[in-house]
Design a protein around this motif. Structure first.
Motif, PDB file in Angstrom:
ATOM      1  N   GLU A  32       0.767  -1.243   0.000  1.00  0.00           N
ATOM      2  CA  GLU A  32       0.000   0.000   0.000  1.00  0.00           C
ATOM      3  C   GLU A  32       0.801   1.297   0.000  1.00  0.00           C
ATOM      4  O   GLU A  32       0.219   2.367  -0.157  1.00  0.00           O
ATOM      5  N   HIS A  33       2.103   1.222   0.237  1.00  0.00           N
ATOM      6  CA  HIS A  33       2.845   2.482   0.366  1.00  0.00           C
ATOM      7  C   HIS A  33       3.412   2.972  -0.963  1.00  0.00           C
ATOM      8  O   HIS A  33       3.362   2.268  -1.961  1.00  0.00           O
ATOM      9  N   GLY A  34       3.956   4.182  -0.941  1.00  0.00           N
ATOM     10  CA  GLY A  34       4.670   4.689  -2.102  1.00  0.00           C
ATOM     11  C   GLY A  34       3.907   5.714  -2.926  1.00  0.00           C
ATOM     12  O   GLY A  34       2.726   5.965  -2.719  1.00  0.00           O
ATOM     13  N   THR A  35       4.638   6.285  -3.884  1.00  0.00           N
ATOM     14  CA  THR A  35       4.096   7.352  -4.711  1.00  0.00           C
ATOM     15  C   THR A  35       2.884   6.941  -5.554  1.00  0.00           C
ATOM     16  O   THR A  35       1.916   7.696  -5.635  1.00  0.00           O
ATOM     17  N   PRO A  36       2.898   5.775  -6.199  1.00  0.00           N
ATOM     18  CA  PRO A  36       1.730   5.436  -7.035  1.00  0.00           C
ATOM     19  C   PRO A  36       0.418   5.418  -6.248  1.00  0.00           C
ATOM     20  O   PRO A  36      -0.622   5.813  -6.774  1.00  0.00           O
ATOM     21  N   ALA A  37       0.468   4.991  -4.979  1.00  0.00           N
ATOM     22  CA  ALA A  37      -0.756   4.996  -4.160  1.00  0.00           C
ATOM     23  C   ALA A  37      -1.209   6.422  -3.906  1.00  0.00           C
ATOM     24  O   ALA A  37      -2.400   6.738  -4.004  1.00  0.00           O
ATOM     25  N   GLU A  38      -0.228   7.307  -3.603  1.00  0.00           N
ATOM     26  CA  GLU A  38      -0.561   8.718  -3.388  1.00  0.00           C
ATOM     27  C   GLU A  38      -1.193   9.317  -4.636  1.00  0.00           C
ATOM     28  O   GLU A  38      -2.204  10.026  -4.563  1.00  0.00           O
ATOM     29  N   LEU A  39      -0.593   9.021  -5.788  1.00  0.00           N
ATOM     30  CA  LEU A  39      -1.103   9.586  -7.043  1.00  0.00           C
ATOM     31  C   LEU A  39      -2.505   9.074  -7.348  1.00  0.00           C
ATOM     32  O   LEU A  39      -3.391   9.831  -7.755  1.00  0.00           O
ATOM     33  N   ALA A  40      -2.714   7.769  -7.141  1.00  0.00           N
ATOM     34  CA  ALA A  40      -4.027   7.179  -7.426  1.00  0.00           C
ATOM     35  C   ALA A  40      -5.091   7.765  -6.501  1.00  0.00           C
ATOM     36  O   ALA A  40      -6.233   8.008  -6.908  1.00  0.00           O
ATOM     37  N   ALA A  41      -4.700   7.991  -5.238  1.00  0.00           N
ATOM     38  CA  ALA A  41      -5.647   8.571  -4.278  1.00  0.00           C
ATOM     39  C   ALA A  41      -6.015   9.994  -4.691  1.00  0.00           C
ATOM     40  O   ALA A  41      -7.186  10.388  -4.658  1.00  0.00           O
ATOM     41  N   THR A  42      -5.005  10.763  -5.112  1.00  0.00           N
ATOM     42  CA  THR A  42      -5.256  12.141  -5.560  1.00  0.00           C
ATOM     43  C   THR A  42      -6.217  12.124  -6.747  1.00  0.00           C
ATOM     44  O   THR A  42      -7.168  12.905  -6.814  1.00  0.00           O
ATOM     45  N   LYS A  43      -5.975  11.222  -7.671  1.00  0.00           N
ATOM     46  CA  LYS A  43      -6.818  11.106  -8.862  1.00  0.00           C
ATOM     47  C   LYS A  43      -8.257  10.769  -8.474  1.00  0.00           C
ATOM     48  O   LYS A  43      -9.217  11.247  -9.079  1.00  0.00           O
ATOM     49  N   ALA A  44      -8.380   9.919  -7.437  1.00  0.00           N
ATOM     50  CA  ALA A  44      -9.720   9.526  -6.979  1.00  0.00           C
ATOM     51  C   ALA A  44     -10.323  10.583  -6.043  1.00  0.00           C
ATOM     52  O   ALA A  44     -11.470  10.442  -5.597  1.00  0.00           O
ATOM     53  N   GLY A  45      -9.548  11.628  -5.723  1.00  0.00           N
ATOM     54  CA  GLY A  45     -10.047  12.702  -4.858  1.00  0.00           C
ATOM     55  C   GLY A  45     -10.267  12.272  -3.418  1.00  0.00           C
ATOM     56  O   GLY A  45     -11.196  12.709  -2.755  1.00  0.00           O
TER      57      GLY A  45
END
Ligand SMILES: [Zn+2]
Length: 570
Positions: A51-64
């Motif tokens: 669950e960690h790392g940049t791709p999770a952060e980016l995906a969360a941002t995209k999902a708002g």
């Protein structure tokens, strides 16, 4: 009773995986876990989300959504799909768990105490406006090579050139759009893998029985170029395990987290703690600590070939480097890639079949059977709808499904829904038992060796042997002259269905459960003695004719699916 610890590579949290991911780790791991349980062995089968790392952060941002909320939701989505495919994890954990946080910090502390971690100063892009360092993927600018204006800090998607953020012309933060970025000095921790090269080499060399795919990748990383390199294990990110030395603060490391590849494999151990804390088990140490009962555990890992370096080198460096008595992996089963209709599965382009879509189209057994019987073991393999249709229709519907249907329907029409009495077994039955005894021994050998495709071939041959027997014994003809003899044939055939339910369960658990219900079986012990196994259902025991086990895929459906999954998912 042997004890098997089995882990599947943990899938990344950002989105639903495709069938190539499934057959590369989770599904064969489930096959093996079910088989070992079927043989009466003790199994702990673990998987989790990474669950960690940049791709999770980016995906969360995209999902708002806040990243923690996004991960919690996606974990539930992946857990539900895993259930849909009947993946029989004893626990499906999360690398963001408190247990993994504590254990990751523990390992880092011990490694530091043993001199296996060094601090390195680097410069990295910092955004004063965002108040944070920016990972490469958070920086965009104009490509110095082709002039593309949305090149990322690590790569230009237009000309594919690998980039450094400092190469970009007019770089800006993708979070705020800020352009006043500056290079700042930052400190990171490196795991001194190079110090452990000899120890790792000796350990890999001792694994003479590992698949060539696994050891060749490990040896390449150990020996190519300057040999095994030290590896950065921290990042300037918010989302991750905070850097600590055990339970102590780590001076100079405030605000940093461990790199996802450091904490993700540690989750294999933490997952077993989650399993205990969830009330599903009572002792995780006897699976993981050789000073607490794990010496007799056989530990097998399943993964795609891209994960091999981390599992043969980085994670063992963590475990061995700790100097603590942790259980090391005994066998790594790795897989090549599954391709899709002449190209690759593509998550970004939505090309191919994703796990949720597959279950909307057909039940999991259909997919499990095709994927496992075509697992990409010795080389990459390819999914085509033609091949899928042919395999399902022939192996599942014509061979297994048809046998079950013919036997149970004929039995009901002539003898009612009870196992018929009378008649003796003759030469035909003896020949069948001898043939099956040999085949089942081969099947076991293939399963023990995790030869997935060969196991499927042998199982199919075992089903086919029943059909051939039924065809030549022909109870429908014999019945007119000698009903007792027909009764003996039917009795044996009903017992064969029981045998198939047991042997097939690792591949097609739903069909196996349907047969178990139809035959009203309360025990499914492994057929160590085939003759005895085929005499288990005694005259007078009742059964029911099951629903059709498998339906055929029509040409129309195949064409429809072919076009539906050719690109861009909704
Ligand atoms: Zn470019």
């Amino acid at each position: 009773m042997a004890r098997h610890l089995i882990t599947s590579a943990i899938p990344y949290i950002n989105g639903i995986k495709h069938l190539g991911n499934l057959v590369g780790s989770q599904l064969p791991a489930d096959l093996y876990a079910r088989y070992q349980r079927g043989r009466g062995n003790e199994v702990l089968f673990l998987c989790a989300t990474d669950e960690h790392g940049t791709p999770a952060e980016l995906a969360a941002t995209k999902a708002g959504k806040p990243v923690a909320e996004y991960c919690a939701e996606m974990h539930d989505v992946q857990a539900k799909i895993a259930e849909g495919f009947r993946l029989s994890f004893d626990h499906f954990g999360r690398s963001s768990s408190a247990q993994n946080r504590e254990l990751t910090q523990h390992f880092a502390g011990v490694l530091a105490d043993r001199g296996l971690i060094r601090e390195v100063s680097e410069t990295q892009m910092y955004s004063p406006e965002d108040g944070r360092y920016l990972p490469d993927r958070y920086i965009e600018g104009t490509c110095p090579n082709c002039g593309f204006d949305s090149a990322r800090g690590d790569q230009c998607d237009n000309c594919t050139k690998q980039l450094d953020p400092v190469d970009l012309i007019n770089p800006h933060s993708t979070i705020s759009g800020a352009t006043n970025l500056e290079m700042r000095e930052t400190k990171h921790l490196y795991l001194r893998q190079s110090e452990m090269r000899d120890e790792l080499q000796t350990w890999i060399d001792s694994k003479a029985d590992w698949p060539v795919l696994t050891t060749s990748i490990a040896k390449k990383w150990l020996n190519d170029g300057d040999g095994l390199q030290d590896r950065g294990i921290t990042r300037d990110l918010d989302w991750g395990v905070p850097v600590k030395k055990g339970s102590e603060d780590w001076p100079g490391m405030e605000g940093k987290v461990f790199y996802v590849w450091f904490d993700a494999p540690i989750e294999y151990i933490a997952c077993s703690q989650e399993w205990v804390d969830a009330g599903k088990g009572d002792d995780w140490q006897r699976w993981w600590r050789t000073d607490a009962g794990a010496e007799d555990v056989t530990y097998t890992q399943f993964m795609g070939k891209d994960n091999v370096p981390f599992h043969t080198l980085s994670f063992p460096a963590t475990i061995l480097g700790s100097g603590e008595p942790w259980k090391l992996v005994d066998y790594i089963k790795s897989f090549n890639y599954l391709n899709y209709e002449g190209g690759q599965f593509s998550t970004s382009r939505g090309r191919g079949v994703f796990m949720d879509q597959a279950l909307e189209v057909l039940p999991s057994d259909y997919w499990r059977w095709w994927l496992l019987s075509h697992a990409p073991e010795s080389s990459d393999s390819e999914f085509t709808w033609e091949n899928f249709q042919a395999s399902v229709n022939k192996d599942l519907a014509d061979v297994l499904g048809n046998f079950v249907s013919r036997v149970t329907k004929f039995a009901r029409s002539k003898f009612g829904e009870v196992v018929p009495e009378g008649g003796d077994f003759g030469a035909q039955e003896e020949a069948l038992i001898a043939d099956l005894s040999e085949r089942i021994t081969r099947y076991q050998t293939m399963m023990d060796e995790m030869e997935v495709r060969k196991s499927a071939q042998e199982l199919r041959a075992i089903w086919a042997a029943g059909n051939e027997y039924l065809q030549s014994a022909a109870p429908w003809t014999v019945f007119k002259e000698d009903p007792e003899r027909a009764a003996a044939i039917v009795r044996l055939s009903l017992n064969l269905i029981r045998l198939y339910a047991i042997l097939s369960a690792p591949f097609i658990p739903d069909a196996s459960a349907t047969l178990k219900d139809a035959l009203k079986l309360d025990e499914m012990s492994w057929p160590d003695d085939v003759a005895a196994a085929l005499a288990t259902l005694a005259p007078g025991e009742d059964f029911a004719v099951p629903e059709n086990l498998f339906r055929k895929i029509t040409d129309e459906e195949r064409e429809d699916w072919q076009s539906r999954f050719s690109g861009k998912r909704d």
